[in-house]
Every structure is written in structure tokens, then in C-alpha cells.
Design a protein around this motif. Structure first.
Motif, PDB file in Angstrom:
ATOM      1  N   LEU A   1      29.089  33.931  48.352  1.00 43.05           N
ATOM      2  CA  LEU A   1      30.510  34.242  48.558  1.00 43.05           C
ATOM      3  C   LEU A   1      30.869  35.653  48.075  1.00 43.05           C
ATOM      4  CD1 LEU A   1      32.024  30.817  47.410  1.00 43.05           C
ATOM      5  CD2 LEU A   1      32.022  31.735  49.746  1.00 43.05           C
ATOM      6  N   SER A   2      29.901  36.533  48.033  1.00 38.90           N
ATOM      7  CA  SER A   2      30.155  37.875  47.481  1.00 38.90           C
ATOM      8  C   SER A   2      31.152  38.678  48.311  1.00 38.90           C
ATOM      9  CB  SER A   2      28.844  38.653  47.351  1.00 38.90           C
ATOM     10  OG  SER A   2      28.171  38.714  48.592  1.00 38.90           O
ATOM     11  N   SER A   3      31.330  38.326  49.579  1.00 36.85           N
ATOM     12  CA  SER A   3      32.314  39.047  50.402  1.00 36.85           C
ATOM     13  C   SER A   3      33.693  38.404  50.334  1.00 36.85           C
ATOM     14  CB  SER A   3      31.849  39.102  51.860  1.00 36.85           C
ATOM     15  OG  SER A   3      31.807  37.799  52.428  1.00 36.85           O
ATOM     16  N   ARG A   4      33.770  37.207  49.716  1.00 37.74           N
ATOM     17  CA  ARG A   4      35.049  36.489  49.706  1.00 37.74           C
ATOM     18  C   ARG A   4      35.586  36.230  48.300  1.00 37.74           C
ATOM     19  NH1 ARG A   4      34.779  31.280  52.735  1.00 37.74           N
ATOM     20  NH2 ARG A   4      37.048  31.439  52.523  1.00 37.74           N
ATOM     21  N   ILE A   5      34.831  36.571  47.278  1.00 42.62           N
ATOM     22  CA  ILE A   5      35.331  36.592  45.897  1.00 42.62           C
ATOM     23  C   ILE A   5      34.976  37.970  45.376  1.00 42.62           C
ATOM     24  CG2 ILE A   5      35.322  35.537  43.621  1.00 42.62           C
ATOM     25  CD1 ILE A   5      34.182  33.003  44.881  1.00 42.62           C
ATOM     26  N   VAL A   6      35.963  38.844  45.328  1.00 43.15           N
ATOM     27  CA  VAL A   6      35.708  40.268  45.149  1.00 43.15           C
ATOM     28  C   VAL A   6      36.352  40.770  43.853  1.00 43.15           C
ATOM     29  CG1 VAL A   6      35.900  42.555  46.178  1.00 43.15           C
ATOM     30  CG2 VAL A   6      35.684  40.524  47.654  1.00 43.15           C
ATOM     31  N   PHE A   7      35.555  41.391  42.999  1.00 43.01           N
ATOM     32  CA  PHE A   7      36.051  42.041  41.789  1.00 43.01           C
ATOM     33  C   PHE A   7      36.445  43.477  42.143  1.00 43.01           C
ATOM     34  CE2 PHE A   7      33.915  38.470  40.002  1.00 43.01           C
ATOM     35  CZ  PHE A   7      34.515  38.230  38.769  1.00 43.01           C
ATOM     36  N   LEU A   8      37.706  43.799  42.006  1.00 43.67           N
ATOM     37  CA  LEU A   8      38.202  45.119  42.376  1.00 43.67           C
ATOM     38  C   LEU A   8      38.322  46.059  41.180  1.00 43.67           C
ATOM     39  CD1 LEU A   8      40.979  44.054  44.900  1.00 43.67           C
ATOM     40  CD2 LEU A   8      38.696  44.906  45.413  1.00 43.67           C
ATOM     41  N   GLY A   9      38.103  45.555  39.976  1.00 44.10           N
ATOM     42  CA  GLY A   9      38.206  46.384  38.789  1.00 44.10           C
ATOM     43  C   GLY A   9      39.643  46.709  38.448  1.00 44.10           C
ATOM     44  N   GLU A  10      39.806  47.802  37.713  1.00 42.95           N
ATOM     45  CA  GLU A  10      41.133  48.241  37.291  1.00 42.95           C
ATOM     46  C   GLU A  10      41.671  49.217  38.325  1.00 42.95           C
ATOM     47  OE1 GLU A  10      43.150  49.291  33.009  1.00 42.95           O
ATOM     48  OE2 GLU A  10      41.213  50.199  33.477  1.00 42.95           O
ATOM     49  N   VAL A  11      42.676  48.807  39.078  1.00 41.94           N
ATOM     50  CA  VAL A  11      43.233  49.642  40.144  1.00 41.94           C
ATOM     51  C   VAL A  11      44.344  50.530  39.581  1.00 41.94           C
ATOM     52  CG1 VAL A  11      42.644  47.946  41.910  1.00 41.94           C
ATOM     53  CG2 VAL A  11      44.902  47.874  40.839  1.00 41.94           C
ATOM     54  N   SER A  12      44.589  51.640  40.273  1.00 41.56           N
ATOM     55  CA  SER A  12      45.588  52.601  39.783  1.00 41.56           C
ATOM     56  C   SER A  12      47.003  52.046  39.856  1.00 41.56           C
ATOM     57  CB  SER A  12      45.498  53.906  40.580  1.00 41.56           C
ATOM     58  OG  SER A  12      45.704  53.653  41.963  1.00 41.56           O
ATOM     59  N   ASP A  13      47.265  51.198  40.835  1.00 41.79           N
ATOM     60  CA  ASP A  13      48.596  50.592  40.981  1.00 41.79           C
ATOM     61  C   ASP A  13      48.420  49.151  41.437  1.00 41.79           C
ATOM     62  OD1 ASP A  13      51.232  49.953  41.330  1.00 41.79           O
ATOM     63  OD2 ASP A  13      51.655  51.496  42.824  1.00 41.79           O
ATOM     64  N   VAL A  14      48.731  48.228  40.555  1.00 43.08           N
ATOM     65  CA  VAL A  14      48.508  46.819  40.852  1.00 43.08           C
ATOM     66  C   VAL A  14      49.626  46.225  41.709  1.00 43.08           C
ATOM     67  CG1 VAL A  14      49.702  45.864  38.830  1.00 43.08           C
ATOM     68  CG2 VAL A  14      47.732  44.663  39.780  1.00 43.08           C
ATOM     69  N   ARG A  15      50.763  46.899  41.756  1.00 47.80           N
ATOM     70  CA  ARG A  15      51.939  46.286  42.390  1.00 47.80           C
ATOM     71  C   ARG A  15      51.741  45.901  43.859  1.00 47.80           C
ATOM     72  NH1 ARG A  15      56.207  50.760  41.107  1.00 47.80           N
ATOM     73  NH2 ARG A  15      54.305  51.993  41.453  1.00 47.80           N
TER      74      ARG A  15
END
Length: 361
Positions: free
Chosen positions: A235-249
Motif C-alpha cells: 500500500l505504499s502508493s495509498r498510505i503516503v508520508f508527506l513529512g512536514e509541509v510548508s503550509d498544512v492548511r
């Protein structure tokens, strides 16, 4: 107070500052986020300034070299208010008031949902007023307190309003998104979310899960183990860790369901930010989640640490995207009516004014 510039922020004279909001932690945290959002709102009606490292330039704030000025009475009040939110900040207030004889009253906001240490109790007993961020956090205090729940900035967090707010813009598979926000660690229940997704997503091919948040060095192994479980499940394409994004909103607006699975939490702003974005929420009963979510109307609540109950609550929404939308609409109304940021700011400013009024009488 005088003007401001983008480079230097607000230029303040200490004598004009009636309330100080110290922030003694440089790394971004929930407390820091609260101060950054709340102080500008409070400053509309009270002369307040933050103090500490790592604060944005546009925030009204004092510099360290101005601290000696706190030993003198402010120009327009009988004393200054020091509003602490951490032990270190309480201690600094006690030193200023009791040792250096600064004309000051001390206020403490407690979000902790646990029995306090002897040291913390000692500090709290020296406060002139205590605020609890929820009824549950207040139940652990042994002094009089006032409940003031956190609010959310409903201008910064708002419903989808443009094409960039659609799930499709993410480039991720599926038609719907379910998200988990916050630092990747055991306390936040990230593993409970991943386990639920590994079991549920094969049955609901239209959904994809995203995890947004920073992985600290001490939690690197924890995150790597979660990724191995995801890879083994295919499920690596469907459970994705995006890390710390610049704008979470925008991510609150793109997903259809927000999951806050914390095992332990102080207050927890994520559900409020989701609700203000018109997004339904499934949360544990940690923090103040149970006090902010209308069960069956804006979201669902599961016992903290109970992975089975969490999975079952999530499944109801994966089965019915329309339920997500309906609860998201209710959540938006609830956030705007019950948890606007100005409500929190006004309640705290009223507490300060009560302290000043008591001094005059």
C-alpha cells in the motif's frame, strides 16, 4: 505602541506593554502555535506582547534586552500581567515578581491531563489566576481555575474555495483522502492510524491516506517500522508520508476525513482546524477532543489507544463519503459558532481586566 515593519515586527516600548506572553521553547509546538495565533487577536483590545525565541517577525513582541524594563510599572496599569504556559515560564514569572519585585500578576494556562509533579504544583500555587483549556485538564488542578478552550482562526482555516483545494490536485490515487496530522510518534497514535489504513484501504479503493508531520531523530526507527508495514501490505502508493509541509492548511481542505488518534494529548488543535475547514473528524478521547466534537454530528470519538474502535469509527466514513460531507458542513457551523479564535482572546482579556479591576477596588 508605535508602528511596525516587515523586518523588525512591532516596535514596542516596555512601558506600553500591559501583558507579556512568554514563549521559552524555540522548536515549534502546540503552545507556540497557540501564542502565534492568539497574541495578534488579543492585541486588538489589550496591549500584549510575546517574549522568546523562534517567534515570527510580525508578532508584537519584546526583545530580551528589554526585560529589565519589566521591573517598572507599566504606564497605563497598576501592574503588568505575565501569562505563562510552561513550567519554565511560570518560574521566570515567580522570579520577576517575588525576587526582583516586578509589579506583576501571574497567570498560567494548563492543558495537561495528568497529575502534576510537586514542583509544578508549587509553581501553580504562586499564580494569581489559572486557566484550564478543558474541563478534563481542570480536574487535575487543585486551585481555583477558569475554563477557556482554545479557538481556531476561521479566516486562516476555511472550507475549500479554489481548485487547489481539491483532492485531485495532490496527484495521489483515489477520489477521497483521509489524513492524520502531527509529529510521527507513539504518543500521537500514528501507528494506530497506519494499522487501520492497512486493514481498511484494500476494501475501499477510492480512498488514499496521507500522514503529515515531522519525524524527529528519536522517532526515526518508529517511522521506518511503519513504512515497512505499509510496504509489506503493498500500500505504499495509498498510505503516503508527506513529512512536514510548508503550509498544512490546504491539506485540511483537500481531505474528506481527518483522524486524530493520539494516546495522550494536552489540548489538540487538529480537530478544530479540520472542522473550520469543513472536514469531518474521527478522534480519540485524549486531550479536549471529546469536548469539541459533537459525536454523530461533526465526527466520532474512540477510546484513546483502542485501535479496533478507531478503525470501526473510520470505516463508517469510508463507507459513505456523503456522511463525510454532511458532518463536515456541521463541523464548520460548530467551529464558527463555538470555537472562534476571537472568543478565546476575549475570554483571556476579560480575565486580565478582572485582575486589574480587583486592584482598583
Amino acid at each position: 505602541m508605535s508602528g511596525k515593519t516587515p523586518e523588525s515586527g512591532f516596535r514596542l516600548r516596555v512601558r506600553d506593554v500591559d501583558v507579556v506572553a512568554p514563549n521559552f521553547k524555540k522548536r515549534l509546538s502546540g503552545v507556540t502555535s497557540t501564542i502565534v495565533q492568539l497574541v495578534p487577536e488579543q492585541s486588538k483590545t489589550v496591549a500584549i506582547a510575546a517574549l522568546g525565541p523562534g517567534l515570527p517577525g510580525m508578532l508584537p513582541k519584546l526583545r530580551w534586552w528589554q526585560v529589565p524594563g519589566l521591573l517598572r510599572k507599566p504606564a497605563n496599569r497598576p501592574f503588568r500581567i505575565w501569562h505563562a504556559r510552561r513550567n519554565t515560564e511560570m518560574l521566570a514569572g515567580v522570579l520577576l515578581k517575588q525576587i526582583l519585585r516586578a509589579p506583576m500578576k501571574l497567570v498560567f494556562t494548563s492543558a495537561a491531563q495528568r497529575h502534576h509533579s510537586r514542583y509544578t504544583k508549587w509553581l501553580i500555587r504562586r499564580m494569581d489566576a489559572v486557566v484550564a483549556t478543558s474541563r478534563r485538564s481542570g480536574s487535575f488542578l487543585r486551585v481555583p481555575y477558569k475554563v477557556v478552550m482554545h479557538g481556531v482562526d476561521t479566516e486562516r482555516f476555511h472550507p475549500p474555495a479554489k481548485d487547489g483545494d481539491d483532492w485531485q490536485v495532490t496527484g495521489l490515487p483515489g477520489r477521497y483522502g483521509v489524513g492524520c496530522f502531527g509529529r510521527i510518534r507513539h504518543q500521537k497514535g500514528t501507528d494506530l492510524f497506519v494499522a487501520a489504513m492497512i486493514e481498511l484501504l484494500p476494501r475501499y479503493p477510492d480512498w488514499t491516506a496521507v500522514v503529515l508531520g515531522r519525524v524527529t531523530a528519536e522517532n526515526k526507527g518508529f517511522a521506518e517500522e511503519l513504512q515497512r508495514s505499509i510496504d509489506q501490505a503493498g500500500l505504499s502508493s495509498r498510505i503516503v508520508f508527506l513529512g512536514e509541509v510548508s503550509d498544512v492548511r490546504p491539506w485540511f481542505r483537500r481531505i474528506d476525513l481527518c483522524v486524530a488518534p493520539s494516546r495522550n494529548e494536552g489540548f489538540g488543535l487538529t480537530p478544530l482546524e479540520a472542522m473550520a475547514s469543513a472536514t469531518a473528524t474521527v478522534a480519540s478521547d485524549a486531550g479536549a477532543y471529546e469536548e469539541m466534537i459533537l459525536i454523530g454530528e461533526t465526527g466520532e470519538v474512540a477510546p484513546a489507544g483502542d485501535g479496533v474502535a478507531l478503525k470501526q469509527a473510520i470505516q463508517r466514513y469510508l463507507e459513505s463519503p456523503e456522511l463525510c460531507r454532511a458532518h463536515g458542513r456541521s463541523a464548520l457551523r460548530h467551529a464558527r459558532s463555538r470555537f472562534p479564535l476571537e472568543g478565546e482572546a476575549n475570554a483571556l482579556n476579560a480575565l486580565y481586566k478582572d485582575l486589574w479591576r480587583e486592584a482598583r477596588t
